[in-house]
Write an enzyme that holds these catalytic residues in place. Structure first.
Site, PDB file in Angstrom:
ATOM      1  N   GLU A  64      10.037  15.841  15.490  1.00  0.00           N
ATOM      2  CA  GLU A  64      10.453  15.678  14.100  1.00  0.00           C
ATOM      3  C   GLU A  64       9.737  16.716  13.235  1.00  0.00           C
ATOM      4  O   GLU A  64       8.507  16.730  13.171  1.00  0.00           O
ATOM      5  CB  GLU A  64      10.103  14.280  13.629  1.00  0.00           C
ATOM      6  CG  GLU A  64      10.614  13.992  12.252  1.00  0.00           C
ATOM      7  CD  GLU A  64      10.312  12.571  11.826  1.00  0.00           C
ATOM      8  OE1 GLU A  64       9.151  12.155  11.966  1.00  0.00           O
ATOM      9  OE2 GLU A  64      11.234  11.888  11.358  1.00  0.00           O
TER      10      GLU A  64
ATOM     11  N   CYS B  86      13.735  10.219   7.155  1.00  0.00           N
ATOM     12  CA  CYS B  86      13.575   9.784   8.548  1.00  0.00           C
ATOM     13  C   CYS B  86      14.890   9.898   9.306  1.00  0.00           C
ATOM     14  O   CYS B  86      14.893  10.213  10.489  1.00  0.00           O
ATOM     15  CB  CYS B  86      13.034   8.371   8.597  1.00  0.00           C
ATOM     16  SG  CYS B  86      13.960   7.251   7.559  1.00  0.00           S
TER      17      CYS B  86
ATOM     18  N   GLU C  14       9.425   1.048  11.017  1.00  0.00           N
ATOM     19  CA  GLU C  14      10.488   2.015  10.713  1.00  0.00           C
ATOM     20  C   GLU C  14       9.847   3.390  10.815  1.00  0.00           C
ATOM     21  O   GLU C  14       9.108   3.803   9.920  1.00  0.00           O
ATOM     22  CB  GLU C  14      11.019   1.804   9.292  1.00  0.00           C
ATOM     23  CG  GLU C  14      11.662   0.463   9.057  1.00  0.00           C
ATOM     24  CD  GLU C  14      13.051   0.356   9.643  1.00  0.00           C
ATOM     25  OE1 GLU C  14      13.498   1.292  10.334  1.00  0.00           O
ATOM     26  OE2 GLU C  14      13.678  -0.683   9.430  1.00  0.00           O
TER      27      GLU C  14
ATOM     28  N   LYS D 116       0.874  -1.180   0.000  1.00  0.00           N
ATOM     29  CA  LYS D 116       0.000   0.000   0.000  1.00  0.00           C
ATOM     30  C   LYS D 116       0.904   1.220   0.000  1.00  0.00           C
ATOM     31  O   LYS D 116       1.482   1.582   1.012  1.00  0.00           O
ATOM     32  CB  LYS D 116      -0.882  -0.009   1.253  1.00  0.00           C
ATOM     33  CG  LYS D 116      -2.242   0.670   1.100  1.00  0.00           C
ATOM     34  CD  LYS D 116      -2.184   2.124   0.676  1.00  0.00           C
ATOM     35  CE  LYS D 116      -2.015   3.069   1.855  1.00  0.00           C
ATOM     36  NZ  LYS D 116      -1.885   4.477   1.433  1.00  0.00           N
TER      37      LYS D 116
HETATM   38  P1  NAP Z   1       2.222   8.288   7.727  1.00  0.00           P
HETATM   39  O1  NAP Z   1       1.132   9.261   7.712  1.00  0.00           O
HETATM   40  O2  NAP Z   1       2.450   7.473   8.928  1.00  0.00           O
HETATM   41  O3  NAP Z   1       1.966   7.344   6.454  1.00  0.00           O
HETATM   42  C1  NAP Z   1       2.790   6.246   6.147  1.00  0.00           C
HETATM   43  C2  NAP Z   1       1.980   5.223   5.383  1.00  0.00           C
HETATM   44  O4  NAP Z   1       0.970   4.701   6.236  1.00  0.00           O
HETATM   45  C3  NAP Z   1       1.251   5.791   4.155  1.00  0.00           C
HETATM   46  O5  NAP Z   1       1.212   4.811   3.135  1.00  0.00           O
HETATM   47  C4  NAP Z   1      -0.129   6.044   4.717  1.00  0.00           C
HETATM   48  O6  NAP Z   1      -1.110   6.108   3.723  1.00  0.00           O
HETATM   49  C5  NAP Z   1      -0.293   4.841   5.615  1.00  0.00           C
HETATM   50  N1  NAP Z   1      -1.306   4.961   6.656  1.00  0.00           N
HETATM   51  C6  NAP Z   1      -1.841   6.095   7.188  1.00  0.00           C
HETATM   52  N2  NAP Z   1      -2.749   5.772   8.136  1.00  0.00           N
HETATM   53  C7  NAP Z   1      -2.792   4.425   8.211  1.00  0.00           C
HETATM   54  C8  NAP Z   1      -3.509   3.479   9.009  1.00  0.00           C
HETATM   55  N3  NAP Z   1      -4.398   3.870   9.915  1.00  0.00           N
HETATM   56  N4  NAP Z   1      -3.277   2.174   8.822  1.00  0.00           N
HETATM   57  C9  NAP Z   1      -2.371   1.751   7.918  1.00  0.00           C
HETATM   58  N5  NAP Z   1      -1.664   2.579   7.127  1.00  0.00           N
HETATM   59  C10 NAP Z   1      -1.866   3.896   7.275  1.00  0.00           C
HETATM   60  O7  NAP Z   1       3.608   8.938   7.426  1.00  0.00           O
HETATM   61  P2  NAP Z   1       3.985   9.884   6.217  1.00  0.00           P
HETATM   62  O8  NAP Z   1       3.455  11.239   6.493  1.00  0.00           O
HETATM   63  O9  NAP Z   1       3.561   9.231   4.949  1.00  0.00           O
HETATM   64  O10 NAP Z   1       5.588   9.844   6.305  1.00  0.00           O
HETATM   65  C11 NAP Z   1       6.327  10.690   7.134  1.00  0.00           C
HETATM   66  C12 NAP Z   1       6.767   9.976   8.392  1.00  0.00           C
HETATM   67  O11 NAP Z   1       7.352   8.717   8.099  1.00  0.00           O
HETATM   68  C13 NAP Z   1       7.832  10.737   9.135  1.00  0.00           C
HETATM   69  O12 NAP Z   1       7.535  10.756  10.498  1.00  0.00           O
HETATM   70  C14 NAP Z   1       9.108   9.939   8.891  1.00  0.00           C
HETATM   71  O13 NAP Z   1      10.097  10.071   9.834  1.00  0.00           O
HETATM   72  C15 NAP Z   1       8.608   8.569   8.778  1.00  0.00           C
HETATM   73  N6  NAP Z   1       9.510   7.750   7.948  1.00  0.00           N
HETATM   74  C16 NAP Z   1      10.316   6.836   8.553  1.00  0.00           C
HETATM   75  C17 NAP Z   1      11.202   6.067   7.816  1.00  0.00           C
HETATM   76  C18 NAP Z   1      12.100   5.037   8.460  1.00  0.00           C
HETATM   77  O14 NAP Z   1      12.636   4.188   7.780  1.00  0.00           O
HETATM   78  N7  NAP Z   1      12.323   5.056   9.756  1.00  0.00           N
HETATM   79  C19 NAP Z   1      11.256   6.230   6.439  1.00  0.00           C
HETATM   80  C20 NAP Z   1      10.420   7.173   5.850  1.00  0.00           C
HETATM   81  C21 NAP Z   1       9.535   7.916   6.619  1.00  0.00           C
HETATM   82  P3  NAP Z   1      -1.596   7.577   3.226  1.00  0.00           P
HETATM   83  O15 NAP Z   1      -0.395   8.305   2.787  1.00  0.00           O
HETATM   84  O16 NAP Z   1      -2.487   7.243   2.092  1.00  0.00           O
HETATM   85  O17 NAP Z   1      -2.280   8.199   4.392  1.00  0.00           O
END
Ligand code: NAP
Length: 482
Positions: free
Chosen positions: A384, A285, A251, A176
């Site tokens: 963050e 991240c 992650e 997804k």
């Molecule tokens: P996010 O809102 O948590 O979304 C991540 C993924 O989860 C997206 O595909 C999102 O879909 C999906 N998602 C959202 N709500 C969900 C739910 N209730 N159940 C299952 N999946 C769900 O994060 P983001 O804004 O996309 O990314 C930024 C964050 O990711 C930052 O905090 C960053 O640090 C972290 N990050 C961490 C790493 C690592 O390796 N540690 C790498 C990259 C990013 P939608 O986009 O369609 O809502």
């Protein structure tokens, strides 16, 4: 551009007939319409993956040998290399990256598939010394259907490191992507079908996280979840997984420090300090978002950072500047909110970057911002931002540096700059995080290097061989033969 799900090697219309708009971050206009997945679409994808595996790993994907999986992954790596420019352009426009950054991401993706292709037939169990009359061995088996929830910041790279490892280990995957960054991953699933992956080995369902994503985490047919994204969503995913005892790799985010000691090679350190926050406009991240500098060289380091920050330019992806726009309006407002709040609290801006004249006023452009003397308990030092905003603060002693570095809820990565070998190792061992870099930061990505966090940065490891262990179940077989 209207895109459907990719399930069982074919394009599949959304079950509810709905599509969502995906936007171009450089001008705020609609870029594509994506199938809006719901539980029914997820169910179809999980069923396709189960069929590919077969009930006893005897399906068209499940029965392939490790060598056959390896060869398919190698073909996929070659296909990615062949289509690298096309993939990079899709990702650059979709996510707002400069073309050169997206090209580097496509190269890294190919490298992930090469690495896991090479590793697939080297993943094995052991024989264990045990009581007389026994032979005991372990075998590594795939979980079954694995779920991969991917964020928008590095879709191709994160796909490579989770899906590459999962496929190498023999799992069938349901992916997804983030609603803001699905195009490259849909194309990758199509490429996998073209190079010969059996139907159902790799499926992509697009849509909103709260609909398609949540349905995937709750599906009883999913045997392992790999989630990359925010700490907040990661908690929800872990709770859904706990409901049915499903293993999960998280992650999550970071607030990673770089510690600069007074004996550091500043000529080497300073460009890396800047790049570690400017890379992907800070939407990384493992961004080096805090810089801790020994007080004796504090002003010297700031004097070197300021002109470099002032020279940083944000602009349209095609101009290949230091940074593109932020990915979406929500992210843009979040970053501006952090900067505005810090200024309102009286924090000192030491430097600001620039926005290129050709950048559309409707695009989500945020200039780089360098804050100095940031208090350790401020939001800027603790939370963050996920944007090009760097917090610099002084320290006096090694003990204080360690305390500050470990003094957040996160624990993903740390950097240490010093010429003192004993100090390098002493401090590295005290860092509460998953990766430590000494006199470098990030080691150029390092496909081979296990990656992951502690505390609110998550748990489990991806990349390297370690990821393969996470995508397998270890079974012990004890034979009593007398
Ligand atoms: P996010 O809102 O948590 O979304 C991540 C993924 O989860 C997206 O595909 C999102 O879909 C999906 N998602 C959202 N709500 C969900 C739910 N209730 N159940 C299952 N999946 C769900 O994060 P983001 O804004 O996309 O990314 C930024 C964050 O990711 C930052 O905090 C960053 O640090 C972290 N990050 C961490 C790493 C690592 O390796 N540690 C790498 C990259 C990013 P939608 O986009 O369609 O809502």
């Amino acid at each position: 551009m209207r895109k459907n799900h990719f399930i069982a090697n074919a394009w599949a219309q959304p079950s509810a007939g709905q599509y969502l708009d995906s936007f171009d971050p450089s001008n705020g206009e609609v870029l594509a319409q994506l199938a809006q997945g719901h539980a029914a679409d997820i169910d179809l994808a999980v069923q396709a993956a189960q069929a590919a595996l077969g009930e006893s790993f005897d399906g068209p994907w499940g029965r392939l040998s490790a060598l056959e999986r390896s060869r398919l992954l190698m073909k996929l790596a070659a296909a990615v290399t062949e289509h690298a420019q096309e993939l990079a352009e899709l990702e650059a426009i979709d996510c707002g990256k400069s073309f050169k950054t997206a090209q580097a991401d496509a190269n890294a993706l190919a490298r992930y598939f090469e690495y896991y292709a090479g590793a697939a037939d080297k993943l094995h169990g052991e024989t264990l010394p045990f009581n007389a009359g026994y032979t005991v061995l372990t075998v590594r088996e795939p979980h079954g259907v694995t779920a991969h929830i991917v964020p928008w910041n590095y879709p191709m790279q994160i796909f490579g490191r989770t899906v590459g490892a999962a496929l190498a280990a023999g799992n069938a995957c349901v992916v997804k992507p983030a609603e803001d960054a699905s195009l490259s991953l849909l194309r990758l699933a199509e490429l996998a079908a073209e190079v010969g992956f059996p139907a159902g080995a790799l499926n992509v369902v697009t849509g909103y996280g709260r609909e398609a994503g949540q349905a995937l985490t709750e599906h009883p047919g999913v045997a392992h979840i790999s989630f990359t994204g925010s700490t907040q969503t990661g908690r929800m995913v872990a709770l859904a997984a706990a409901e049915r005892h499903c293993p999960v790799t998280l992650e999550l985010g970071g607030k990673s420090p770089q510690i600069v000691f007074e004996d550091a090679d500043l000529a080497a350190a300073v460009p890396v300090l800047v790049n570690a926050i400017a890379q992907n406009a800070g939407q990384t991240c493992s961004a080096g978002s805090r810089v801790l500098v020994q007080r004796t060289i504090y002003e010297q380091v700031l004097a070197a950072l300021v002109p470099r920050f002032e020279a940083l330019q944000s602009g349209p992806p095609a101009l290949n500047l230091d940074m593109g726009p932020l990915v979406n309006r929500k992210q843009y407002e979040q970053v501006r909110g952090f900067v505005g709040q810090a200024e309102a609290q009286g924090l000192t801006v030491a430097a600001r970057g620039r926005i290129h004249a050709e950048a559309s006023s409707k695009g989500f452009y945020q200039e780089a911002v360098l804050f100095r003397d940031v208090p350790a308990d401020s939001a800027l030092a603790q939370q963050e931002v996920f944007g090009p905003v760097l917090a610099v603060m002084p320290f006096d002693t090694e003990e204080e540096a360690v305390r500050l570095a470990n003094g957040t809820d996160f624990g993903l990565v740390a950097g240490i700059w010093s010429r003192d070998g004993a100090r390098q190792l002493r401090v590295a061992r005290k860092m509460r995080c998953g990766q430590v870099f000494i006199n470098n930061y990030g080691a150029g990505g390092g496909v081979e290097l296990p990656f992951g966090g502690v505390k609110a940065s998550g748990h489990g490891r991806e990349k390297g061989f370690e990821a393969l262990y996470g995508f397998t179940v270890l079974k012990t077989i004890a034979i009593h033969h007398g």
